[in-house]
Structure formats: C-alpha cells, structure tokens
Design an enzyme around this catalytic site. Structure first.
Site, PDB file in Angstrom:
ATOM      1  N   ALA A 119     -80.518 -13.165 -18.818  1.00 43.48           N
ATOM      2  CA  ALA A 119     -79.420 -13.979 -19.366  1.00 43.48           C
ATOM      3  C   ALA A 119     -79.944 -14.998 -20.363  1.00 43.48           C
ATOM      4  CB  ALA A 119     -78.693 -14.701 -18.231  1.00 43.48           C
ATOM      5  N   SER A 143     -78.573 -15.330 -27.283  1.00 42.58           N
ATOM      6  CA  SER A 143     -79.630 -14.506 -27.880  1.00 42.58           C
ATOM      7  C   SER A 143     -79.591 -14.390 -29.406  1.00 42.58           C
ATOM      8  CB  SER A 143     -79.548 -13.085 -27.296  1.00 42.58           C
ATOM      9  OG  SER A 143     -78.371 -12.442 -27.769  1.00 42.58           O
ATOM     10  N   THR A 171     -89.089 -13.033 -25.713  1.00 38.14           N
ATOM     11  CA  THR A 171     -89.053 -12.437 -27.043  1.00 38.14           C
ATOM     12  C   THR A 171     -90.347 -12.707 -27.811  1.00 38.14           C
ATOM     13  OG1 THR A 171     -87.976 -12.668 -29.193  1.00 38.14           O
ATOM     14  CG2 THR A 171     -87.832 -14.551 -27.750  1.00 38.14           C
ATOM     15  N   ASP A 172     -90.653 -11.830 -28.776  1.00 40.91           N
ATOM     16  CA  ASP A 172     -91.813 -12.065 -29.648  1.00 40.91           C
ATOM     17  C   ASP A 172     -91.572 -13.243 -30.595  1.00 40.91           C
ATOM     18  OD1 ASP A 172     -89.928 -10.875 -31.320  1.00 40.91           O
ATOM     19  OD2 ASP A 172     -91.232  -9.248 -31.997  1.00 40.91           O
ATOM     20  N   GLU A 173     -90.314 -13.697 -30.694  1.00 42.07           N
ATOM     21  CA  GLU A 173     -90.027 -14.788 -31.633  1.00 42.07           C
ATOM     22  C   GLU A 173     -90.658 -16.115 -31.214  1.00 42.07           C
ATOM     23  OE1 GLU A 173     -86.082 -15.274 -33.004  1.00 42.07           O
ATOM     24  OE2 GLU A 173     -85.694 -13.138 -33.061  1.00 42.07           O
ATOM     25  N   LEU A 229     -77.210  -7.287 -46.368  1.00 39.03           N
ATOM     26  CA  LEU A 229     -78.641  -7.540 -46.226  1.00 39.03           C
ATOM     27  C   LEU A 229     -78.929  -9.004 -46.550  1.00 39.03           C
ATOM     28  CD1 LEU A 229     -81.046  -5.709 -45.588  1.00 39.03           C
ATOM     29  CD2 LEU A 229     -81.263  -5.285 -48.037  1.00 39.03           C
TER      30      LEU A 229
HETATM   31  P1  NAD Z   1     -77.143 -10.429 -25.156  1.00 39.63           P
HETATM   32  O1  NAD Z   1     -76.660 -11.609 -25.921  1.00 39.63           O
HETATM   33  O2  NAD Z   1     -76.639  -9.080 -25.526  1.00 39.63           O
HETATM   34  O3  NAD Z   1     -76.802 -10.622 -23.601  1.00 39.63           O
HETATM   35  C1  NAD Z   1     -77.025 -11.844 -22.958  1.00 39.63           C
HETATM   36  C2  NAD Z   1     -76.213 -11.858 -21.674  1.00 39.63           C
HETATM   37  O4  NAD Z   1     -76.475 -13.093 -20.997  1.00 39.63           O
HETATM   38  C3  NAD Z   1     -74.689 -11.783 -21.890  1.00 39.63           C
HETATM   39  O5  NAD Z   1     -74.132 -10.822 -21.033  1.00 39.63           O
HETATM   40  C4  NAD Z   1     -74.210 -13.187 -21.545  1.00 39.63           C
HETATM   41  O6  NAD Z   1     -72.888 -13.213 -21.021  1.00 39.63           O
HETATM   42  C5  NAD Z   1     -75.233 -13.615 -20.517  1.00 39.63           C
HETATM   43  N1  NAD Z   1     -75.354 -15.086 -20.419  1.00 39.63           N
HETATM   44  C6  NAD Z   1     -75.541 -15.964 -21.448  1.00 39.63           C
HETATM   45  N2  NAD Z   1     -75.576 -17.213 -20.963  1.00 39.63           N
HETATM   46  C7  NAD Z   1     -75.401 -17.126 -19.612  1.00 39.63           C
HETATM   47  C8  NAD Z   1     -75.355 -18.068 -18.560  1.00 39.63           C
HETATM   48  N3  NAD Z   1     -75.443 -19.380 -18.807  1.00 39.63           N
HETATM   49  N4  NAD Z   1     -75.179 -17.627 -17.299  1.00 39.63           N
HETATM   50  C9  NAD Z   1     -75.068 -16.299 -17.031  1.00 39.63           C
HETATM   51  N5  NAD Z   1     -75.095 -15.347 -17.995  1.00 39.63           N
HETATM   52  C10 NAD Z   1     -75.259 -15.767 -19.276  1.00 39.63           C
HETATM   53  O7  NAD Z   1     -78.715 -10.495 -25.199  1.00 39.63           O
HETATM   54  P2  NAD Z   1     -79.789  -9.316 -25.196  1.00 39.63           P
HETATM   55  O8  NAD Z   1     -80.065  -8.911 -26.584  1.00 39.63           O
HETATM   56  O9  NAD Z   1     -79.386  -8.325 -24.198  1.00 39.63           O
HETATM   57  O10 NAD Z   1     -81.081 -10.114 -24.677  1.00 39.63           O
HETATM   58  C11 NAD Z   1     -81.357 -10.201 -23.282  1.00 39.63           C
HETATM   59  C12 NAD Z   1     -82.650 -10.959 -23.079  1.00 39.63           C
HETATM   60  O11 NAD Z   1     -83.691 -10.285 -23.754  1.00 39.63           O
HETATM   61  C13 NAD Z   1     -82.623 -12.375 -23.661  1.00 39.63           C
HETATM   62  O12 NAD Z   1     -83.323 -13.211 -22.781  1.00 39.63           O
HETATM   63  C14 NAD Z   1     -83.358 -12.249 -24.989  1.00 39.63           C
HETATM   64  O13 NAD Z   1     -83.992 -13.456 -25.331  1.00 39.63           O
HETATM   65  C15 NAD Z   1     -84.359 -11.169 -24.650  1.00 39.63           C
HETATM   66  N6  NAD Z   1     -84.823 -10.343 -25.775  1.00 39.63           N
HETATM   67  C16 NAD Z   1     -83.924  -9.735 -26.601  1.00 39.63           C
HETATM   68  C17 NAD Z   1     -84.394  -8.894 -27.611  1.00 39.63           C
HETATM   69  C18 NAD Z   1     -83.446  -8.157 -28.538  1.00 39.63           C
HETATM   70  O14 NAD Z   1     -83.900  -7.475 -29.449  1.00 39.63           O
HETATM   71  N7  NAD Z   1     -82.131  -8.235 -28.347  1.00 39.63           N
HETATM   72  C19 NAD Z   1     -85.768  -8.702 -27.773  1.00 39.63           C
HETATM   73  C20 NAD Z   1     -86.653  -9.359 -26.906  1.00 39.63           C
HETATM   74  C21 NAD Z   1     -86.164 -10.160 -25.891  1.00 39.63           C
HETATM   75  O1  DAU Z   2     -87.606 -10.107 -32.029  1.00 38.46           O
HETATM   76  C1  DAU Z   2     -86.788 -10.143 -30.907  1.00 38.46           C
HETATM   77  C2  DAU Z   2     -85.465 -10.775 -31.264  1.00 38.46           C
HETATM   78  O2  DAU Z   2     -84.754  -9.797 -32.029  1.00 38.46           O
HETATM   79  C3  DAU Z   2     -84.650 -11.200 -30.049  1.00 38.46           C
HETATM   80  O3  DAU Z   2     -85.331 -12.244 -29.404  1.00 38.46           O
HETATM   81  C4  DAU Z   2     -83.252 -11.685 -30.449  1.00 38.46           C
HETATM   82  O4  DAU Z   2     -82.487 -11.972 -29.294  1.00 38.46           O
HETATM   83  C5  DAU Z   2     -82.586 -10.575 -31.244  1.00 38.46           C
HETATM   84  O5  DAU Z   2     -81.317 -11.026 -31.709  1.00 38.46           O
HETATM   85  C6  DAU Z   2     -83.461 -10.192 -32.439  1.00 38.46           C
HETATM   86  O6  DAU Z   2     -83.556 -11.293 -33.379  1.00 38.46           O
HETATM   87  P1  DAU Z   2     -83.442 -11.049 -34.960  1.00 38.46           P
HETATM   88  O7  DAU Z   2     -83.001 -12.320 -35.569  1.00 38.46           O
HETATM   89  O8  DAU Z   2     -84.655 -10.389 -35.489  1.00 38.46           O
HETATM   90  O9  DAU Z   2     -82.266  -9.930 -34.954  1.00 38.46           O
HETATM   91  P2  DAU Z   2     -80.959  -9.716 -35.862  1.00 38.46           P
HETATM   92  O10 DAU Z   2     -80.351  -8.440 -35.383  1.00 38.46           O
HETATM   93  O11 DAU Z   2     -80.089 -10.910 -35.906  1.00 38.46           O
HETATM   94  O12 DAU Z   2     -81.567  -9.489 -37.315  1.00 38.46           O
HETATM   95  C7  DAU Z   2     -82.568  -8.525 -37.576  1.00 38.46           C
HETATM   96  C8  DAU Z   2     -83.005  -8.677 -39.020  1.00 38.46           C
HETATM   97  O13 DAU Z   2     -81.922  -8.281 -39.880  1.00 38.46           O
HETATM   98  C9  DAU Z   2     -83.335 -10.098 -39.415  1.00 38.46           C
HETATM   99  O14 DAU Z   2     -84.415 -10.084 -40.349  1.00 38.46           O
HETATM  100  C10 DAU Z   2     -82.067 -10.608 -40.104  1.00 38.46           C
HETATM  101  C11 DAU Z   2     -81.532  -9.365 -40.754  1.00 38.46           C
HETATM  102  N1  DAU Z   2     -80.058  -9.252 -40.908  1.00 38.46           N
HETATM  103  C12 DAU Z   2     -79.277  -9.499 -39.820  1.00 38.46           C
HETATM  104  C13 DAU Z   2     -77.913  -9.349 -39.899  1.00 38.46           C
HETATM  105  C14 DAU Z   2     -77.026  -9.633 -38.713  1.00 38.46           C
HETATM  106  C15 DAU Z   2     -79.525  -8.820 -42.112  1.00 38.46           C
HETATM  107  O15 DAU Z   2     -80.239  -8.575 -43.113  1.00 38.46           O
HETATM  108  N2  DAU Z   2     -78.162  -8.663 -42.209  1.00 38.46           N
HETATM  109  C16 DAU Z   2     -77.337  -8.905 -41.141  1.00 38.46           C
HETATM  110  O16 DAU Z   2     -76.098  -8.733 -41.283  1.00 38.46           O
END
Ligand code: NAD
Ligand code: DAU
Length: 333
Positions: free
Chosen positions: A78, A81, A120-122, A203
């Site tokens: 959770a 994100s 996350t790697d961020e 983009l």
């Molecule tokens: P997401 O936004 O799709 O899902 C997050 C979920 O957490 C949602 O269902 C939301 O309702 C729930 N949530 C938020 N705040 C809450 C709270 N206070 N109490 C209970 N539930 C709550 O996110 P995601 O992309 O599935 O990411 C999940 C995890 O993985 C996060 O911790 C994120 O940092 C990590 N992560 C994401 C990515 C990615 O590429 N999306 C990569 C690496 C790590």
């Molecule tokens: O690296 C892991 C992370 O990846 C997670 O921790 C985050 O929760 C997840 O959201 C993601 O972060 P980014 O910021 O990299 O993801 P996003 O999908 O928002 O964007 C990916 C790349 O695309 C980024 O360089 C921004 C760019 N982008 C994004 C959107 C939404 C665009 O160029 N156009 C767009 O419309």
C-alpha cells in the site's frame, strides 16, 4: 499460512494476490483503503474461501493491530504511488507512505510477525543518460520527488525497526512494472488506452528518459522468493534488464496499433523528471535463484495491449477522471 497484503486492490498488490491464490494454499487478507488507484474488480474473480478483503487505512492503528495479530506475514504494497500526483499534493504521500508504514511496523513488532516491505528503485534518484552504471544495494539514497522521498523514508523506518527492535523484515526495491490491472494514469496504460480511443500518446519532454521495465508477474515471483528465502534485514533489488527510453516505448505501441511512428504529442515535462533508472539484480539472482520469466518486451507489450482491449469495463470508469487530472496538471506546468 495466512498473509496480510496491504494495497492488494492496487496494481502490483492485486497481481501478487492472484499469484498467491494460484501458486500457494495460503489464505490472503487484503487491507486496502480503496483510494482512486484501487479496483475491487481486480480481485472479483478470486475464490471467496481464499480471500478476505478489508476496506481500511494502514494508518488505522486498531484495525492494523487486529489484522496483524492473526496473520503469519505482512506484505506491504500500500502506498500513494504516482509521481505526478505527489507534485500536485504531497500530503497523502507523507501520511500513507510514512505514517502507514510506521503503523504497520509497530504492529508487526508487537506481534512478532514477519514483514516484507515493497519499495522502488526511485529511492536512489536517477542516473545520467550517458552513464552505464546501474543501481545496486550499495547505491546511496538520493530521491527526487515527494513520492520517492516518502518511499525512501519508509525504507529507512523498516531498517531501523529491524536493527533497534529486532523486527523480522526484508525489503525490495523494484524498477518500473507493466502488465494487467495497472491504473490508466501510468505511462504505458495511459498510452494504450489513448490509442484504443484514437488519441495520440503524450510524451513528457524529449522522451529520452529511460525506465527499466519489468513484467509485474516477475515482480510477484521475486517477492515470493524473498518471502521464502530472504534474510531478515536484507534489501534485494528487483529488475529484469529492461531499459527502454520513453520514445522507444511509444514507438513500439504505435507499431502494435498500426499507426505511424510520429503520431504522438510532446507535452510539458514533469518538473524534476528523473532521467534514467537501471537495476543490477545480481544479488537476488545469485542468492535466491530468481530469474525473470519475461524476456521479450515487445511480446509483453502486445499481451498488455490485448489485456486492455479485452478489459475495457475494468479501465473505462477511471479514464475520464485521469485525463481531467492530467489536463489540470498540464495547465499548472
Ligand atoms: P497503486 O497506486 O496501483 O496501488 C496502491 C494501493 O494502495 C491502492 O489499492 C490504494 O488504494 C492502496 N492504498 C493507498 N494508500 C493506502 C492507505 N493509507 N491504506 C490502505 N491502502 C492504501 O500502486 P502500485 O503501482 O501497485 O505500487 C504498489 C507498491 O509497489 C507501492 O509501494 C510502490 O511504491 C511500489 N512499487 C511500484 C512500482 C511500479 O512500477 N508501479 C515499482 C516499484 C515499486
Ligand atoms: O521506478 C519505479 C516507479 O515506477 C514506481 O516507484 C512508481 O510507483 C511508478 O509510478 C513508476 O514511476 P514513474 O514516474 O517512472 O512512472 P510513470 O508511469 O508515471 O512514468 C514513466 C515514464 O513515462 C516517466 O519517464 C514519465 C513518462 N511519462 C509518463 C506519463 C504518465 C510520459 O512521457 N507521458 C505520460 O503521459
């Protein structure tokens, strides 16, 4: 085995819940606040005898305590994100990502329950585009955005609770996930659903920013490997050697949709936009024997496009609100 999965109605959490139900005999309890990012539909086809869904906040101490007491392990997905949203209003990020993680840590400490923290790697900040190095477990933390700084803070809380209080916990930092059930605000689903609607992809800036893509199924398998074989206090980086710049991803999608390669629009860049992420996952591969199963990004994208085409009822309700939010963010930039 009884797992408590926080954020199990979000993108990666829901994929992990499906993984647990399909590959183990465990009982799964999902604790999710059901923010705009969650979808009950992502869990709807799972058997009721294997899954309990609790709508609630990870900052709610009493609720977290009672759910933690009755499980063997907590897997903590959770979070707020989305980077763009954290630039608009950081407050829910500070609350859910920091106070929420603290609340969970205090509960697992009280009840001596195993904890896995999904991060996350961020947290490492970014790499230069012309730099060939990758993030490792030794890379210093240097987060850029309100989102990534709250994730970095939550990682540090976990490490401190292991060292100071003897909590049994592991951490993982994964690169950008793609696959089914991802909210349409994120880059790949946003462009796929735009293309389905006949709207050109958007983009940010030059499109040269690089992300290290991993299929969410490979992320699930890595988290499982860490739960089964990981060492408490250790951090594992998860990545599948999937570096792509954003322009290349857009062009690949345009090819899949049979559109010309320049049918996209440049829009205002994200403030503070991280340039490049790249993960060295040798520790996870060497020590826990994990390997990614998805090697062909084009094939993974085609599968993902097919999923969004076949599940319009899943994403359509989110689309208009996500695009309205982007329009107001573009005006603010
Ligand atoms: P997401 O936004 O799709 O899902 C997050 C979920 O957490 C949602 O269902 C939301 O309702 C729930 N949530 C938020 N705040 C809450 C709270 N206070 N109490 C209970 N539930 C709550 O996110 P995601 O992309 O599935 O990411 C999940 C995890 O993985 C996060 O911790 C994120 O940092 C990590 N992560 C994401 C990515 C990615 O590429 N999306 C990569 C690496 C790590
Ligand atoms: O690296 C892991 C992370 O990846 C997670 O921790 C985050 O929760 C997840 O959201 C993601 O972060 P980014 O910021 O990299 O993801 P996003 O999908 O928002 O964007 C990916 C790349 O695309 C980024 O360089 C921004 C760019 N982008 C994004 C959107 C939404 C665009 O160029 N156009 C767009 O419309």
């Amino acid at each position: 085995m009884r797992y408590l999965i926080t954020g199990g109605a979000g993108f990666i959490g829901a994929n992990f819940v499906h993984y647990l139900v399909e590959h183990t005999d465990a009982h799964v309890t999902v604790l999710d606040k059901f923010t705009y990012a969650a979808s009950a539909a992502s869990l709807a086809d799972l058997p009721g005898n294997r899954l309990t869904v609790v709508r609630g906040d990870i900052c709610d101490e009493g609720l977290v305590d009672s759910l933690t007491r009755s499980c063997h392990a907590v897997v903590h997905f959770a979070a707020e994100s989305h980077n763009d949203n954290s630039l608009e209003d950081p407050s829910p990020f500070v609350r859910s990502n920091l106070v929420g993680t603290y609340t969970l840590l205090e509960a697992v400490r009280r009840h001596a329950v195993r904890f896995h923290h999904v991060s996350t790697d961020e947290v490492f900040g970014d790499l230069d585009l012309d730099d060939s190095t990758r993030f490792t477990e030794q890379t210093p933390y240097n987060p850029s955005s309100p989102y990534s700084s709250t994730k970095a803070g939550s990682d540090l809380l976990v490490r401190a609770w292991v060292r100071s209080f003897g909590v049994t916990a592991t951490l993982s930092n994964c690169s950008n996930n793609y696959g089914p059930f991802q909210h349409v605000e994120k880059f790949i689903p946003r462009q796929i659903t735009n293309l389905i609607d006949g709207v050109p992809p958007r983009l940010y800036g030059s499109g040269r920013n690089v992300r290290d893509w991993i299929h969410t199924g490979d992320h699930s398998r890595a988290v499982m490997a860490i739960l089964e074989k990981g060492v408490s206090g250790e951090t594992y980086l998860i990545g599948a050697d999937g570096e792509q710049d954003n322009l290349s991803v857009v062009r690949e999608l345009l090819r899949i949709f049979g559109r010309s390669e320049d049918w996209f629009e440049h829009v205002a860049d994200r403030p503070g936009h991280d340039l490049r992420y790249a993960i060295d996952s040798s520790k996870l591969r060497r020590e826990l024997g994990w390997e990614p199963g998805h090697h062909d990004f084009r094939e993974g994208l085609e599968d993902t496009v097919r999923w969004y085409r076949e599940h319009e009822e899943w994403w359509r309700p989110q689309k208009a609100a996500a695009e309205a939010r982007y329009r107001s963010q573009e005006v603010a930039r």
